[in-house]
Design a protein around this motif. Structure first.
Motif, short mmCIF file in Angstrom:
data_model
loop_
_atom_site.label_atom_id
_atom_site.label_comp_id
_atom_site.label_asym_id
_atom_site.label_seq_id
_atom_site.Cartn_x
_atom_site.Cartn_y
_atom_site.Cartn_z
N UNK A 33 0.72 -1.33 -0.10
CA UNK A 33 0.04 0.02 -0.02
C UNK A 33 0.83 1.36 -0.08
N UNK A 34 0.67 2.52 -0.86
CA UNK A 34 1.19 3.45 -0.85
C UNK A 34 0.24 4.47 -1.03
N UNK A 35 0.60 5.85 -0.70
CA UNK A 35 -0.28 6.95 -0.90
C UNK A 35 -0.35 7.27 -2.43
N UNK A 36 -1.75 7.47 -2.42
CA UNK A 36 -2.16 7.95 -4.03
C UNK A 36 -3.76 8.21 -3.89
N UNK A 37 -3.91 9.09 -4.97
CA UNK A 37 -5.21 9.72 -4.97
C UNK A 37 -6.23 8.85 -5.44
N UNK A 38 -7.40 9.04 -4.65
CA UNK A 38 -8.63 7.93 -4.96
C UNK A 38 -9.23 7.96 -6.14
N UNK A 39 -9.36 9.09 -6.74
CA UNK A 39 -10.21 9.12 -7.93
C UNK A 39 -9.43 8.43 -9.17
N UNK A 40 -8.26 8.86 -9.57
CA UNK A 40 -7.51 8.23 -10.43
C UNK A 40 -7.32 6.74 -10.24
N UNK A 41 -7.06 6.42 -9.16
CA UNK A 41 -6.79 5.00 -8.92
C UNK A 41 -8.13 4.27 -9.12
N UNK A 42 -9.42 4.60 -8.52
CA UNK A 42 -10.54 4.08 -8.84
C UNK A 42 -11.03 3.87 -10.25
N UNK A 43 -10.57 4.81 -11.09
CA UNK A 43 -10.59 4.47 -12.43
C UNK A 43 -9.99 3.51 -12.82
N UNK A 44 -8.71 3.48 -12.63
CA UNK A 44 -7.66 2.34 -13.04
C UNK A 44 -8.42 1.06 -12.54
N UNK A 45 -8.56 0.71 -11.48
CA UNK A 45 -9.07 -0.42 -10.97
C UNK A 45 -10.51 -0.86 -11.60
N UNK A 46 -11.31 0.14 -11.85
CA UNK A 46 -12.41 -0.23 -12.61
C UNK A 46 -12.24 -0.85 -13.96
N UNK A 47 -11.30 -0.24 -14.56
CA UNK A 47 -10.85 -0.67 -15.91
C UNK A 47 -10.31 -2.17 -15.76
N UNK A 48 -9.48 -2.50 -14.89
CA UNK A 48 -8.90 -3.78 -14.50
C UNK A 48 -10.07 -4.75 -14.18
N UNK A 49 -11.06 -4.53 -13.60
CA UNK A 49 -12.28 -5.33 -13.26
C UNK A 49 -13.02 -5.55 -14.79
N UNK A 50 -13.07 -4.59 -15.46
CA UNK A 50 -13.87 -4.80 -16.82
C UNK A 50 -12.94 -5.92 -17.65
N UNK A 51 -11.46 -5.55 -17.74
CA UNK A 51 -10.74 -6.25 -18.54
C UNK A 51 -10.83 -7.99 -17.96
N UNK A 52 -10.65 -8.13 -16.81
CA UNK A 52 -10.60 -9.18 -16.20
C UNK A 52 -11.91 -9.97 -16.61
#
Length: 473
Positions: A33-52
């Protein structure tokens, strides 16, 4: 009885051993776990879920619900806590753009003959936005010896296949970063993001591979930290037996192309050795032959040369040891009904795009499968300059013994790469003797430097001669 100093050392040693064991078993010592802004990380992970989901390997329903809730709340810490247990490889890019790779907590499980998606976490301390590439000494082509001219003609120079001089059969992996939408080819520059890698294995069982990542030249961290060993547990492929029936219901051979939804061809061309040829997407199989495939849905394209309709249908490969797929070919025309027979008088079993390692071209068995699978009545396999000494052993005065009533194969000669090639490449078909007088069975002595004597020699033994093309090929 131990003194205070000795006891302290013993406790320290025990704690270090315990921490090391925990790290080896579950990678719990890696701080993901590292400090990172929530909005862009949420967008990234949403795309990962879609791809999986698209790749057929979604996370569990409960995990998806929790991830979606954390994404809605823009909770970066919770998102990382949920996804990090599924990370196989952790890539850290330091401020100097050097790459360090560590093994993540996820189990290293692959599917033989299929592309298995694995999760990669990137901690990007440099805000780099380049393409992330996955590399391994166990990945890459298993053949060698393609000529530069052939690579240029086939528009394959970008694959750099000609750099290999010797075959490396032990390369059982094929690696790629999944960059099709909704994923992206380059890093975003975010302090932490997730990516999907696709790993193909041609072997099953337990196999160790060294996996590395690159973002440019000279970017690996010092002391081999730019790569990590991974012991994979690889589930065996499904042995799919193909039942191939011709238009008249008789068993025959056909050409097949198997693709998944991501566009991968099976088996991957970089992993092919005879009877499957790496320079073409199709493979050939007779009735009853087997092809190794992964479980899941694939698109199967099949036909038998230009006299047949090119058919396509989806097939679902069951998750078990073996399966059968039935295929019925369809003609759109049968030239034999009108007194015409199909043939190709200019085929090579070596040279051109064929490899020279692990073997000098391929065998008659491999070539006849191609001839039969294309529905040819006549196939002329011509020995020429490359691999001349090896290939000439397959010559016989009559058609090859593998031939059938409606599909015959004959080994003959093309004067190319030796002799009178500068005056045009001549095909000599239906020879009774392939050894020109004075050549002693070689290509380096005795052959005329002009074409007329060779053509007269061929005609004298009842052969058919003619120019295939100009000397430039």
């Amino acid at each position: 009885m131990l003194g205070g100093t000795a006891m302290s050392r013993l406790v320290t040693c025990f704690l270090c051993s315990f921490a090391l064991a925990a790290t080896v078993r579950g990678q719990t010592a890696i701080e993901l776990r590292v400090p990172v802004e929530g909005q862009p990380l949420s967008a990234n992970i949403t795309r990962v879920l879609q791809a999986l989901q698209f790749l057929g390997t979604p996370l569990s329903g409960d995990t998806i619900k929790e991830v979606e809730a954390a994404a809605q709340a823009l909770d970066a810490d919770r998102l990382q806590d949920l996804l990090d247990p599924h990370v196989l490889l952790l890539v850290t890019i330091n401020p100097e753009s050097r790459v360090k790779v560590q093994r993540g907590p996820a189990k290293a499980r692959l599917q033989q003959a299929g592309f298995s998606p694995v999760l990669v976490k990137i901690i990007n301390q440099s805000t780099l936005t380049r393409e992330l590439r996955m590399v391994s000494p166990q990945s890459g082509q298993v053949y060698a010896g393609m000529t530069p001219l052939s690579a240029q003609r086939m528009q394959r120079t970008q694959l750099k296949e000609t750099l290999e001089k010797d075959a490396v059969p032990g390369r059982f992996l094929e690696l790629e970063m999944y960059s099709r939408p909704p994923m992206t080819p380059n890093l975003s520059g975010l302090a932490a993001e997730y990516a999907i890698a696709l790993i193909y294995s041609s072997e099953s069982g337990r196999r160790e591979a060294t996996i590395g990542f690159e973002v440019g030249q000279g970017n690996q961290d010092l002391g081999f930290r730019g790569e990590a060993p991974v012991l994979f547990d690889i589930r065996p492929a499904v042995q799919v037996r193909l039942r191939v029936k011709d238009d008249d219901g008789k068993p025959t051979a056909a050409r097949f192309i198997f693709r998944d939804e991501a566009g991968h061809v099976f088996p991957p061309q970089a992993k092919r050795l005879a009877p499957d040829f790496y320079f073409q997407p199709q493979i050939y199989r007779r009735d009853g032959d087997v092809v190794l495939l992964p479980p899941g849905r694939l698109t199967m394209q099949y036909d038998r040369g230009p006299e047949y309709r090119q058919l396509r249908r989806d097939v679902t490969i069951p998750s078990r040891a073996s399966a059968e797929v039935e295929v019925k070919l369809e003609r759109w025309i049968n030239p034999m009904d009108y007194g015409f027979y199909s043939g190709d008088h200019h085929i090579h079993g070596a040279g051109c795009a064929h490899y020279t390692s692990p073997t000098e071209g391929v065998t008659p068995e491999d070539m006849f499968l191609q001839v039969n699978g294309e529905g040819l009545n006549v196939g002329c396999v011509l020995t020429w300059g490359p691999c001349f000494d090896y290939q000439r052993r397959f010559f016989t005065p009559a058609v090859h013994q593998l031939s059938g009533p409606l599909s015959v194969m004959k080994y003959d000669l093309e004067i190319s790469g030796f002799g009178s090639e500068a005056l045009g490449h001549v095909c000599l078909l239906n020879l009774k003797d392939q050894t020109y007088p004075g050549s002693d069975g070689t290509k380096i002595k005795g052959w005329p430097t002009w074409t007329t004597p060779v053509m007269k020699w061929a005609k004298a033994q009842g052969a058919v001669t003619g120019y295939a093309h100009s000397a430039s090929g």
